[in-house]
Design a protein around this motif. Structure first.
Motif, PDB file in Angstrom:
ATOM      1  N   GLY A 172     152.156  70.437   6.838  1.00 51.16           N
ATOM      2  CA  GLY A 172     151.274  69.793   5.870  1.00 51.16           C
ATOM      3  C   GLY A 172     150.208  68.971   6.558  1.00 51.16           C
ATOM      4  O   GLY A 172     149.027  69.017   6.191  1.00 51.16           O
ATOM      5  N   ASP A 173     150.595  68.213   7.581  1.00 52.25           N
ATOM      6  CA  ASP A 173     149.625  67.414   8.337  1.00 52.25           C
ATOM      7  C   ASP A 173     148.590  68.306   9.017  1.00 52.25           C
ATOM      8  O   ASP A 173     147.394  67.992   9.026  1.00 52.25           O
ATOM      9  N   ALA A 174     149.052  69.412   9.626  1.00 55.14           N
ATOM     10  CA  ALA A 174     148.123  70.297  10.341  1.00 55.14           C
ATOM     11  C   ALA A 174     147.092  70.901   9.394  1.00 55.14           C
ATOM     12  O   ALA A 174     145.895  70.947   9.706  1.00 55.14           O
ATOM     13  N   VAL A 175     147.536  71.361   8.235  1.00 53.27           N
ATOM     14  CA  VAL A 175     146.609  71.985   7.297  1.00 53.27           C
ATOM     15  C   VAL A 175     145.689  70.936   6.671  1.00 53.27           C
ATOM     16  O   VAL A 175     144.485  71.180   6.498  1.00 53.27           O
ATOM     17  N   LEU A 176     146.230  69.770   6.340  1.00 58.67           N
ATOM     18  CA  LEU A 176     145.382  68.731   5.767  1.00 58.67           C
ATOM     19  C   LEU A 176     144.353  68.229   6.774  1.00 58.67           C
ATOM     20  O   LEU A 176     143.224  67.898   6.397  1.00 58.67           O
ATOM     21  N   HIS A 177     144.721  68.182   8.044  1.00 57.68           N
ATOM     22  CA  HIS A 177     143.739  67.812   9.071  1.00 57.68           C
ATOM     23  C   HIS A 177     142.606  68.829   9.109  1.00 57.68           C
ATOM     24  O   HIS A 177     141.427  68.467   9.259  1.00 57.68           O
ATOM     25  N   LEU A 178     142.939  70.103   8.973  1.00 55.58           N
ATOM     26  CA  LEU A 178     141.920  71.149   8.915  1.00 55.58           C
ATOM     27  C   LEU A 178     141.014  70.961   7.703  1.00 55.58           C
ATOM     28  O   LEU A 178     139.791  71.109   7.795  1.00 55.58           O
ATOM     29  N   LEU A 179     141.606  70.629   6.566  1.00 55.75           N
ATOM     30  CA  LEU A 179     140.844  70.503   5.325  1.00 55.75           C
ATOM     31  C   LEU A 179     140.034  69.207   5.257  1.00 55.75           C
ATOM     32  O   LEU A 179     138.930  69.191   4.699  1.00 55.75           O
ATOM     33  N   LEU A 180     140.596  68.117   5.788  1.00 56.37           N
ATOM     34  CA  LEU A 180     140.053  66.783   5.528  1.00 56.37           C
ATOM     35  C   LEU A 180     139.602  66.028   6.770  1.00 56.37           C
ATOM     36  O   LEU A 180     139.030  64.945   6.642  1.00 56.37           O
ATOM     37  N   GLY A 181     139.882  66.569   7.956  1.00 54.36           N
ATOM     38  CA  GLY A 181     139.472  65.885   9.164  1.00 54.36           C
ATOM     39  C   GLY A 181     140.434  64.779   9.567  1.00 54.36           C
ATOM     40  O   GLY A 181     141.566  64.682   9.073  1.00 54.36           O
ATOM     41  N   LYS A 185     145.084  61.818   5.994  1.00 53.37           N
ATOM     42  CA  LYS A 185     146.155  61.165   5.248  1.00 53.37           C
ATOM     43  C   LYS A 185     145.600  60.223   4.184  1.00 53.37           C
ATOM     44  O   LYS A 185     146.070  60.205   3.041  1.00 53.37           O
ATOM     45  N   ALA A 186     144.583  59.455   4.564  1.00 53.64           N
ATOM     46  CA  ALA A 186     143.980  58.543   3.595  1.00 53.64           C
ATOM     47  C   ALA A 186     143.301  59.315   2.473  1.00 53.64           C
ATOM     48  O   ALA A 186     143.383  58.931   1.296  1.00 53.64           O
ATOM     49  N   ALA A 187     142.622  60.415   2.830  1.00 53.39           N
ATOM     50  CA  ALA A 187     141.947  61.214   1.806  1.00 53.39           C
ATOM     51  C   ALA A 187     142.956  61.858   0.865  1.00 53.39           C
ATOM     52  O   ALA A 187     142.749  61.910  -0.355  1.00 53.39           O
ATOM     53  N   ALA A 188     144.054  62.363   1.425  1.00 54.14           N
ATOM     54  CA  ALA A 188     145.086  62.966   0.580  1.00 54.14           C
ATOM     55  C   ALA A 188     145.694  61.926  -0.356  1.00 54.14           C
ATOM     56  O   ALA A 188     145.955  62.198  -1.534  1.00 54.14           O
ATOM     57  N   ASP A 189     145.912  60.719   0.160  1.00 56.33           N
ATOM     58  CA  ASP A 189     146.444  59.644  -0.686  1.00 56.33           C
ATOM     59  C   ASP A 189     145.480  59.311  -1.810  1.00 56.33           C
ATOM     60  O   ASP A 189     145.899  59.008  -2.936  1.00 56.33           O
ATOM     61  N   ALA A 190     144.170  59.377  -1.529  1.00 56.81           N
ATOM     62  CA  ALA A 190     143.172  59.066  -2.549  1.00 56.81           C
ATOM     63  C   ALA A 190     143.222  60.071  -3.695  1.00 56.81           C
ATOM     64  O   ALA A 190     142.948  59.718  -4.849  1.00 56.81           O
ATOM     65  N   LEU A 191     143.571  61.299  -3.396  1.00 54.90           N
ATOM     66  CA  LEU A 191     143.675  62.312  -4.445  1.00 54.90           C
ATOM     67  C   LEU A 191     144.931  62.128  -5.288  1.00 54.90           C
ATOM     68  O   LEU A 191     144.955  62.470  -6.470  1.00 54.90           O
ATOM     69  N   ARG A 218     133.356  64.804  -3.239  1.00 52.94           N
ATOM     70  CA  ARG A 218     133.126  63.510  -2.599  1.00 52.94           C
ATOM     71  C   ARG A 218     133.888  63.378  -1.294  1.00 52.94           C
ATOM     72  O   ARG A 218     133.404  62.771  -0.335  1.00 52.94           O
ATOM     73  N   LEU A 219     135.082  63.940  -1.248  1.00 55.56           N
ATOM     74  CA  LEU A 219     135.901  63.856  -0.051  1.00 55.56           C
ATOM     75  C   LEU A 219     135.502  64.870   1.025  1.00 55.56           C
ATOM     76  O   LEU A 219     135.953  64.796   2.161  1.00 55.56           O
ATOM     77  N   GLY A 220     134.662  65.830   0.655  1.00 56.39           N
ATOM     78  CA  GLY A 220     134.205  66.820   1.622  1.00 56.39           C
ATOM     79  C   GLY A 220     135.292  67.780   2.070  1.00 56.39           C
ATOM     80  O   GLY A 220     135.308  68.227   3.233  1.00 56.39           O
ATOM     81  N   ILE A 221     136.193  68.122   1.169  1.00 54.63           N
ATOM     82  CA  ILE A 221     137.286  69.019   1.519  1.00 54.63           C
ATOM     83  C   ILE A 221     136.753  70.416   1.815  1.00 54.63           C
ATOM     84  O   ILE A 221     135.911  70.939   1.074  1.00 54.63           O
TER      85      ILE A 221
END
Length: 227
Positions: A172-181, A185-191, A218-221
């Motif tokens: 999950g961390d690896a894919v979210l890093h790809l999606l969100l930079g 983690k902070a961006a995912a929490d914001a969602l 807004r998050l630039g996903i």
């Protein structure tokens, strides 16, 4: 992300998928998935195929420099065309029909990912490879794309089987890093979504309403083209 971190995510998510599909009944292997026209067996065959590109890449020529990142790999070009997709479907079905060594689908997947893990761990840091599409990439970056395949199609398989998703924290961390930079983690929490739900949204597996689409923008996903 380093090769070791990418491999750890790949290893953990692949093992979770092995655990999930071991012992499935004949009826479960034949269930349909959202990845039409594949059944559960055929979708796992596809995952085997895309992981099994790695040994040939490691045995092939080595590019001098890596020019393509994991995010760039998902650019929507010929690799996601109708013609390529037809070939992708056929390869998965051929693999699902039975590997040459006679292994069942779960055993084939397990043997495939463990071989790739073993080969990649033997590579030096900074190893570069050519993808089958001709992309010059760091092995660590290409491995992230394989984590995406195992993780996202793991969600497809869980949904087809009626199981709770087994997405691991490292994948999950690896894919979210790809999606969100770096601030993933902070961006995912914001969602405010679970990781499985975020991946479903980001890959078009769940529709977005207008407010969700605005927040995503807004998050630039990065949206992933997964064919």
């Amino acid at each position: 992300m380093s090769r070791d971190h990418a491999l750890e995510a790949f290893r953990r998510e692949s093992q979770a998928l092995t655990d999930a599909v071991s012992g499935l009944s004949a009826a479960e292997w034949n269930l349909p998935t959202r990845c039409t026209p594949w059944s559960v067996r055929e979708l796992l065959g596809h995952v085997c195929v895309v992981i099994d590109w790695v040994p040939g890449m490691l045995a092939g020529p080595t590019p001098g420099e890596a020019g393509i990142s994991a995010a760039d790999y998902y650019r929507p070009d010929e690799r996601f065309s109708s013609r390529t997709n037809r070939a992708r479907i056929a390869l998965a079905r051929d693999r699902a029909a039975g590997p040459a060594d006679g292994l069942g689908p779960a055993e084939d997947f397990t043997a495939t990912w463990r071989r790739v893990d073993r080969l990649c761990r033997a590579q030096p840091a900074g190893r570069t490879v050519f993808s089958r599409h001709g992309d010059a990439m760091l092995l660590s970056e290409f491995l992230i794309t394989r984590v995406v395949e195992v993780a996202v199609h793991g969600l497809d398989l869980a949904d087809a089987l009626g199981h709770e998703p087994w997405l691991t924290e490292s994948a999950g961390d690896a894919v979210l890093h790809l999606l969100l930079g770096a601030e993933h983690k902070a961006a995912a929490d914001a969602l405010g979504w679970s990781r499985p739900r975020l991946l479903r949204k980001a890959t078009g597996r769940e529709p977005l309403d207008a407010s969700e689409a605005a927040r995503i923008e807004r998050l630039g996903i990065r949206w992933l083209a997964l064919g």
